[in-house]
Motif scaffolding. Structure first.
Motif, PDB file in Angstrom:
ATOM      1  N   ALA A 165      32.553  29.739  43.470  1.00 32.39           N
ATOM      2  CA  ALA A 165      32.470  31.028  43.592  1.00 32.39           C
ATOM      3  C   ALA A 165      31.726  31.523  42.326  1.00 32.39           C
ATOM      4  N   ILE A 166      31.599  30.815  41.258  1.00 30.04           N
ATOM      5  CA  ILE A 166      31.294  31.128  39.803  1.00 30.04           C
ATOM      6  C   ILE A 166      29.632  31.274  40.038  1.00 30.04           C
ATOM      7  N   THR A 167      28.985  32.294  39.547  1.00 36.10           N
ATOM      8  CA  THR A 167      27.526  32.244  39.503  1.00 36.10           C
ATOM      9  C   THR A 167      27.165  32.979  38.010  1.00 36.10           C
ATOM     10  N   ASP A 168      26.021  33.188  37.909  1.00 38.06           N
ATOM     11  CA  ASP A 168      25.712  33.576  36.484  1.00 38.06           C
ATOM     12  C   ASP A 168      26.040  35.001  36.320  1.00 38.06           C
ATOM     13  N   ASN A 169      26.545  35.547  37.336  1.00 35.07           N
ATOM     14  CA  ASN A 169      26.981  36.780  37.008  1.00 35.07           C
ATOM     15  C   ASN A 169      28.578  36.866  36.560  1.00 35.07           C
ATOM     16  N   THR A 170      29.195  35.888  36.903  1.00 33.53           N
ATOM     17  CA  THR A 170      30.657  35.789  36.803  1.00 33.53           C
ATOM     18  C   THR A 170      31.073  36.230  35.156  1.00 33.53           C
ATOM     19  N   ILE A 171      32.123  37.211  35.101  1.00 36.66           N
ATOM     20  CA  ILE A 171      32.562  37.354  33.699  1.00 36.66           C
ATOM     21  C   ILE A 171      33.879  37.128  33.675  1.00 36.66           C
ATOM     22  N   LEU A 172      34.690  37.107  34.499  1.00 40.02           N
ATOM     23  CA  LEU A 172      36.187  36.886  34.446  1.00 40.02           C
ATOM     24  C   LEU A 172      36.831  36.183  35.669  1.00 40.02           C
ATOM     25  N   LEU A 173      37.777  35.276  35.388  1.00 42.24           N
ATOM     26  CA  LEU A 173      38.572  34.688  36.475  1.00 42.24           C
ATOM     27  C   LEU A 173      40.168  35.054  36.143  1.00 42.24           C
ATOM     28  N   VAL A 174      40.820  35.348  37.499  1.00 40.42           N
ATOM     29  CA  VAL A 174      41.968  36.074  37.495  1.00 40.42           C
ATOM     30  C   VAL A 174      42.972  34.869  37.966  1.00 40.42           C
ATOM     31  N   ALA A 175      44.121  34.884  37.237  1.00 36.83           N
ATOM     32  CA  ALA A 175      45.296  34.019  37.752  1.00 36.83           C
ATOM     33  C   ALA A 175      46.330  34.842  37.852  1.00 36.83           C
ATOM     34  N   SER A 176      47.451  34.650  38.542  1.00 43.10           N
ATOM     35  CA  SER A 176      48.588  35.412  38.752  1.00 43.10           C
ATOM     36  C   SER A 176      49.873  34.610  38.545  1.00 43.10           C
ATOM     37  N   ALA A 177      50.738  35.323  37.865  1.00 46.05           N
ATOM     38  CA  ALA A 177      52.104  34.526  37.371  1.00 46.05           C
ATOM     39  C   ALA A 177      53.295  35.500  37.477  1.00 46.05           C
ATOM     40  N   PRO A 178      53.796  35.472  38.569  1.00 51.46           N
ATOM     41  CA  PRO A 178      53.138  34.921  39.992  1.00 51.46           C
ATOM     42  C   PRO A 178      52.664  36.367  40.728  1.00 51.46           C
ATOM     43  N   CYS A 179      52.009  35.944  41.882  1.00 50.53           N
ATOM     44  CA  CYS A 179      51.375  36.763  42.883  1.00 50.53           C
ATOM     45  C   CYS A 179      52.613  37.683  43.244  1.00 50.53           C
ATOM     46  N   TYR A 180      52.506  38.969  43.428  1.00 51.18           N
ATOM     47  CA  TYR A 180      53.485  39.865  43.918  1.00 51.18           C
ATOM     48  C   TYR A 180      54.096  39.432  45.203  1.00 51.18           C
ATOM     49  N   SER A 181      53.061  39.083  46.115  1.00 50.07           N
ATOM     50  CA  SER A 181      53.286  39.025  47.621  1.00 50.07           C
ATOM     51  C   SER A 181      54.230  38.010  47.936  1.00 50.07           C
ATOM     52  N   GLN A 182      53.842  36.867  47.286  1.00 54.90           N
ATOM     53  CA  GLN A 182      55.094  35.425  47.587  1.00 54.90           C
ATOM     54  C   GLN A 182      55.610  35.185  46.332  1.00 54.90           C
ATOM     55  N   GLY A 183      55.249  35.695  45.274  1.00 52.37           N
ATOM     56  CA  GLY A 183      56.014  35.215  44.023  1.00 52.37           C
ATOM     57  C   GLY A 183      55.774  33.640  43.817  1.00 52.37           C
ATOM     58  N   VAL A 184      54.528  33.300  43.900  1.00 50.23           N
ATOM     59  CA  VAL A 184      54.016  32.060  43.853  1.00 50.23           C
ATOM     60  C   VAL A 184      53.270  31.904  42.332  1.00 50.23           C
ATOM     61  N   ILE A 185      53.300  31.162  41.453  1.00 46.80           N
ATOM     62  CA  ILE A 185      52.369  30.909  40.215  1.00 46.80           C
ATOM     63  C   ILE A 185      51.184  30.157  40.409  1.00 46.80           C
ATOM     64  N   ASP A 186      50.177  30.868  40.258  1.00 46.53           N
ATOM     65  CA  ASP A 186      48.705  30.077  40.349  1.00 46.53           C
ATOM     66  C   ASP A 186      48.616  28.898  39.268  1.00 46.53           C
ATOM     67  N   PRO A 187      47.901  28.028  39.524  1.00 48.86           N
ATOM     68  CA  PRO A 187      47.624  26.809  38.423  1.00 48.86           C
ATOM     69  C   PRO A 187      46.896  27.377  37.439  1.00 48.86           C
TER      70      PRO A 187
END
Length: 474
Positions: A165-187
Motif C-alpha cells: 500500500a506504500i506509495t510516493d504519497n505515504t508519510i506514516l505507518l501505523v501500528a497498534s499495541a494492542p488494537c483496542y478491539s481484540q487486544g492484539v499487538i501488531d508486529p
C-alpha cells in the motif's frame, strides 16, 4: 430551559445532579467492562485531591503556573522511561488518546510538508484494526487513510499488505499495541523496519497498552516488543487515564526527539491579542488531569502497578478460559493483555449484550467486517476484576436465554437495508431511524435491532445515520 432567576443552593444542585445520574449504569458496582478504569479507593482519593488542587490552574501559560510545567515534565519523563525511551524522547500530556493520535498525524503531515514538499495528498497506511481516531485525524488534517487487511486468525496487521500500500504519497505507518478491539499487538518491529526502509514515520498506538504491557513485561510475561526500544518507532501514544488509573482526560504523545515534536505545535503572534503558543490542540485547559496523573504515578509506584496488573491479568485469563468454555462462544485472536473480544457461532451477540444489560452488565458491541464476525468487547480493569465469576455465571445464563428467544426477523433487516440502498435520502434515513427505535432526543433501551441494521449497512451509510441521531440527541 433558562438560567434560573435565583440561584439554587448547593444541596439542591447536588440533589438534582444525583437525580440525573439515577439512570446511569452503576460503574462503581464493577459491572461495566468498558469506559471506566478505576483503581482502589485510596488511590482514587489521591487522584481526586490532586485534581481538585489544580482544578482552576490553566495550562495555557506555564510562565504564570510553573508548577504545571514541572508536573508535565515529570509525567512525560516517567512514562518515556517506562517505554524504554532515552533522554532525547520528548512529549506532552494531552486530553485523551484521540488528541494524542490527532497530534501524531498532524506532526507527520507537517513533517512531510517540510521534508517532502512534492506530496500534495499525504497518505498514512494502517490496518482496519487501528483505532477510529486515526480516521478522525485523517478527516481533520487532510491525510488520506489507506486501510489494509489484517490476519483473520490472529488479528495482527498484515505487513505485506502494508508494504504493497506504500506509495510516493505515504508519510506514516501505523501500528497498534494492542488494537483496542481484540487486544492484539501488531508486529511492531516489522512495521517500524518497513517505515525505515522507505524513510517514513511510524506511530505506535499504545494508548490502552503502553503502561499495562510494560508492567506485564516486568512481571515476567512474554510481551512482544512495541516501544522505543525498536529502531524506527518515531512516535507513541499512551493513556494515563486508562490502565494508568488516572482521572480523565490524561494521555501522552511521545516523540523520538524534539525535532519531530516541534511539528505538532502551533503559535500565533498574528492578532491584536496575546502571543498564543499551543503544544497540544487546546489552548485553555485545566491542570487537574496532569496533577492527577503525577499523583497516581507517585502514589502507586512500580510496586503498586505490578500488583494491579497481576490481579487484572489473572482475572483476564480466568475470564477468557470461562468464555471459551461456554458452548457457542469463542475469544477472537490471541489477546496480549486485559482486553479482548468474543463472538458466537450460534447466537446473536447483539441480543446477548442486551440480555446482559438487563442484568446490570455492560459489554461493548462491535460490528463485523469482511474478515471478522460481530463480537462483544471486554476491558478488564482493577475495579471489575473481582466480578469475573459473577459475570461468567450470568453470561452462561444469558446465552441460554438468547438461544431460546426468537431471533430478529432477517426479512425485516433486509427490507430496511434495501430501502436505504434504493433511496439514501435524509427522509429515508429518518424513516429507518424511527423503524429501528432511534427517536430524536431519546436514547434507545434495547440495541440489538439497531446494531443488526447498522452492521448490515455500508459503513458510509451507517456513519450518516449515527451522525444524524447524535445531531438530534443534543
Amino acid at each position: 430551559m433558562t438560567i434560573p432567576p435565583i440561584g439554587m443552593t448547593p444541596d439542591e444542585i447536588m440533589a438534582t445532579l444525583r437525580r440525573f445520574k439515577a439512570h446511569d449504569m452503576d460503574w462503581q458496582s464493577g459491572r461495566v467492562f468498558a469506559y471506566i478504569y478505576q483503581p482502589h479507593e485510596t488511590a482514587a482519593a489521591v487522584v481526586r485531591d490532586a485534581y481538585m488542587l489544580y482544578l482552576a490552574e490553566n495550562c495555557l501559560d506555564p510562565t504564570i503556573f510553573p508548577s504545571i510545567a514541572q508536573l508535565e515534565r515529570d509525567v512525560v519523563r516517567m512514562i518515556a522511561g517506562l517505554l524504554q525511551g532515552d533522554e532525547q524522547v520528548a512529549g506532552n500530556v494531552t486530553g485523551g488518546g484521540t488528541e494524542s493520535i490527532l497530534l501524531a498525524v498532524k506532526a507527520a503531515r507537517d513533517w512531510a510538508r517540510a521534508h517532502r514538499p512534492h506530496i500534495a495528498q499525504p497518505e498514512m497506511v494502517l490496518s482496519r484494526t487501528a483505532h477510529a481516531a486515526f480516521h478522525k485525524a485523517a478527516h481533520y488534517f487532510g491525510v488520506k487513510p489507506v486501510v489494509v487487511a489484517f490476519d483473520p486468525a490472529t488479528f495482527e496487521a498484515d505487513v505485506a499488505a502494508m508494504r504493497a500500500a506504500i506509495t510516493d504519497n505515504t508519510i506514516l505507518l501505523v501500528a497498534s499495541a494492542p488494537c483496542y478491539s481484540q487486544g492484539v499487538i501488531d508486529p511492531v518491529p516489522a512495521i517500524a523496519s518497513l517505515a525505515q526502509e522507505y524513510g517514513l514515520l511510524c506511530h505506535v498506538d499504545a494508548c490502552v497498552g503502553g503502561i499495562y504491557l510494560s508492567f506485564l513485561r516486568k512481571l515476567g510475561y512474554a510481551v512482544p516488543p512495541f516501544d522505543f526500544s525498536i529502531p524506527g518507532v518515531t512516535s507513541l501514544s499512551v493513556d494515563m487515564h486508562k490502565y494508568g488509573y488516572s482521572a480523565k482526560g490524561a494521555s501522552l504523545i511521545l516523540y523520538r526527539d524534539r525535532a519531530l515534536r516541534r511539528y505538532q505545535m502551533f503559535a500565533s503572534t498574528d492578532t491584536t491579542g496575546y502571543t498564543l503558543i499551543n503544544p497540544t490542540v487546546l489552548s485553555s485547559r485545566s491542570a487537574g488531569p496532569i496533577a492527577g496523573a503525577w499523583a497516581i504515578l507517585h502514589h502507586l509506584g512500580e510496586a503498586g502497578y505490578r500488583e494491579i496488573v497481576a490481579t487484572v491479568q489473572a482475572a483476564t485469563e480466568r475470564l477468557i478460559a470461562g468464555i471459551n468454555a461456554i458452548d457457542g462462544l469463542f475469544v477472537l485472536g490471541q489477546p496480549a493483555m486485559s482486553m479482548f473480544s468474543f463472538a458466537s457461532n450460534n447466537i446473536n451477540v447483539f441480543h446477548l449484550a442486551d440480555a446482559l444489560r438487563r442484568r446490570g452488565w455492560y459489554l461493548q458491541p462491535q460490528f463485523s467486517t469482511p474478515l471478522s464476525p460481530r463480537n462483544l468487547h471486554v476491558s478488564v480493569t482493577y475495579g471489575v476484576a473481582h466480578n469475573v465469576e459473577a459475570l461468567l455465571a450470568d453470561l452462561a445464563a444469558c446465552v441460554e436465554e438468547v438461544r431460546q428467544a426468537p431471533p430478529t426477523d432477517p426479512t425485516l433487516i433486509q427490507t430496511l437495508v434495501s430501502a436505504i440502498a434504493r433511496d439514501p435520502s435524509p427522509a429515508t434515513i429518518m424513516e429507518l431511524m424511527a423503524a429501528i427505535g432511534l427517536r430524536p432526543g431519546a436514547l434507545p433501551q434495547e440495541m440489538a435491532l439497531i446494531n443488526d441494521v447498522l452492521d448490515a449497512l455500508p459503513d458510509a451509510v451507517a456513519n450518516e445515520i449515527v451522525i444524524d441521531f447524535f445531531n438530534n440527541l443534543y
